[in-house]
Design an enzyme around this catalytic site. Structure first.
Site, mmCIF file in Angstrom:
data_model
loop_
_atom_site.group_PDB
_atom_site.id
_atom_site.type_symbol
_atom_site.label_atom_id
_atom_site.label_comp_id
_atom_site.label_asym_id
_atom_site.label_seq_id
_atom_site.Cartn_x
_atom_site.Cartn_y
_atom_site.Cartn_z
ATOM 1 N N ASN A 62 36.002 72.121 64.131
ATOM 2 C CA ASN A 62 36.294 71.694 65.502
ATOM 3 C C ASN A 62 37.609 72.302 65.999
ATOM 4 O O ASN A 62 38.566 72.470 65.240
ATOM 5 C CB ASN A 62 36.297 70.164 65.630
ATOM 6 C CG ASN A 62 37.299 69.468 64.753
ATOM 7 O OD1 ASN A 62 37.572 69.910 63.652
ATOM 8 N ND2 ASN A 62 37.858 68.378 65.232
ATOM 9 N N GLU A 64 40.226 71.797 69.177
ATOM 10 C CA GLU A 64 40.580 70.935 70.305
ATOM 11 C C GLU A 64 41.459 71.694 71.302
ATOM 12 O O GLU A 64 41.925 72.804 71.022
ATOM 13 C CB GLU A 64 41.263 69.668 69.779
ATOM 14 C CG GLU A 64 40.303 68.879 68.880
ATOM 15 C CD GLU A 64 40.870 67.550 68.402
ATOM 16 O OE1 GLU A 64 42.082 67.307 68.563
ATOM 17 O OE2 GLU A 64 40.074 66.750 67.865
ATOM 18 N N CYS A 73 33.076 71.010 68.954
ATOM 19 C CA CYS A 73 32.857 70.385 67.652
ATOM 20 C C CYS A 73 32.690 71.434 66.548
ATOM 21 O O CYS A 73 32.350 72.593 66.828
ATOM 22 C CB CYS A 73 31.582 69.546 67.685
ATOM 23 S SG CYS A 73 31.663 68.120 68.774
ATOM 24 N N GLU A 75 30.302 71.622 64.382
ATOM 25 C CA GLU A 75 28.901 72.048 64.267
ATOM 26 C C GLU A 75 28.604 73.190 65.224
ATOM 27 O O GLU A 75 27.976 74.195 64.860
ATOM 28 C CB GLU A 75 27.963 70.880 64.584
ATOM 29 C CG GLU A 75 28.010 69.736 63.607
ATOM 30 C CD GLU A 75 29.061 68.682 63.962
ATOM 31 O OE1 GLU A 75 30.098 69.034 64.573
ATOM 32 O OE2 GLU A 75 28.846 67.509 63.630
ATOM 33 N N CYS A 112 27.368 64.771 66.809
ATOM 34 C CA CYS A 112 27.311 64.083 68.108
ATOM 35 C C CYS A 112 26.042 64.489 68.858
ATOM 36 O O CYS A 112 25.362 65.457 68.479
ATOM 37 C CB CYS A 112 28.559 64.402 68.935
ATOM 38 S SG CYS A 112 28.501 66.033 69.722
ATOM 39 N N CYS A 115 25.826 68.171 69.999
ATOM 40 C CA CYS A 115 25.561 69.101 68.886
ATOM 41 C C CYS A 115 24.119 68.994 68.420
ATOM 42 O O CYS A 115 23.496 70.001 68.077
ATOM 43 C CB CYS A 115 26.523 68.837 67.729
ATOM 44 S SG CYS A 115 28.202 69.411 68.091
HETATM 45 N N1 THU Z 1 33.745 66.192 66.345
HETATM 46 C C1 THU Z 1 33.031 67.177 65.732
HETATM 47 O O1 THU Z 1 33.565 68.240 65.451
HETATM 48 N N2 THU Z 1 31.757 66.926 65.419
HETATM 49 C C2 THU Z 1 31.094 65.770 65.697
HETATM 50 O O2 THU Z 1 29.895 65.674 65.452
HETATM 51 C C3 THU Z 1 31.807 64.657 66.310
HETATM 52 C C4 THU Z 1 33.203 64.901 66.706
HETATM 53 C C5 THU Z 1 35.140 66.452 66.680
HETATM 54 C C6 THU Z 1 35.446 66.512 68.153
HETATM 55 C C7 THU Z 1 36.907 66.180 68.164
HETATM 56 O O3 THU Z 1 37.659 67.361 67.939
HETATM 57 C C8 THU Z 1 37.099 65.265 66.977
HETATM 58 O O4 THU Z 1 35.944 65.426 66.161
HETATM 59 C C9 THU Z 1 37.251 63.795 67.339
HETATM 60 O O5 THU Z 1 36.202 63.356 68.098
#
Ligand code: THU
Length: 156
Positions: A62, A64, A73, A75, A112, A115
């Protein structure tokens, strides 16, 4: 009217040691991928590793951003890398792991909704993509992404 039940077959493993060797390798790649996470806001590091039909393993994490919606994310980071660099190559399996500064999640991390939808697009085109959701206390394995997204939108 009748009531129907939608069931999802899931395999549960009690530890990494119980996994088949190839899946263990993929989980290890997902765990390592968390090192590439950029998560200064959530401090939640998600790694994903994909096993491709050409034998390659590709990984993502991920990313940000101060403008939150610009982040992505783990994934999708792995998925789009694979799709862009190995176009048309089937993704056989995805492993996902997540950690904070205090260690890996005890419970499996599940992708999520966005994804799931993104992964399913490639699964619909190329065939089933297994999902291994890593947690320190248990690991879940699903035979495809569609099982994570019942009654999904597939085409227009
Ligand atoms: N996140 C993912 O990378 N994958 C997921 O399936 C759920 C959330 C990340 C997004 C964000 O950077 C952090 O987790 C907190 O939500």
């Amino acid at each position: 009217m009748k009531e129907i039940n939608l069931t999802i077959p899931v395999k549960e493993y009690s530890s990494e040691a119980e996994l088949p060797a190839a899946d263990r390798e993929l989980v290890e790649a997902a765990k390592r991928a968390t090192d590439g996470s950029y998560a200064p806001y959530s401090h939640f590091r998600v790694g994903a590793a994909l096993r491709l039909a050409n034998g390659k393993i590709v990984a993502g994490a991920n990313q940000e951003n101060a403008a939150f919606s610009a982040g992505t994310c783990g994934e999708r980071s792995a998925l789009y890398y694979a799709a862009a660099n190995y176009p048309g190559v089937r993704i056989e399996k995805i492993a996902i792991a997540a950690r904070t500064d205090s260690g890996f999640q005890k419970e499996p991390i599940s992708p999520c909704g966005v994804c799931r939808q993104a992964l399913m697009e490639y699964e619909t085109r190329d065939g089933d993509m297994e999902a291994i959701l890593y947690g320190e206390d248990r690991i879940l394995s699903l035979k495809n992404i569609k099982s994570l997204l019942p009654l999904c939108f597939t085409e227009f």
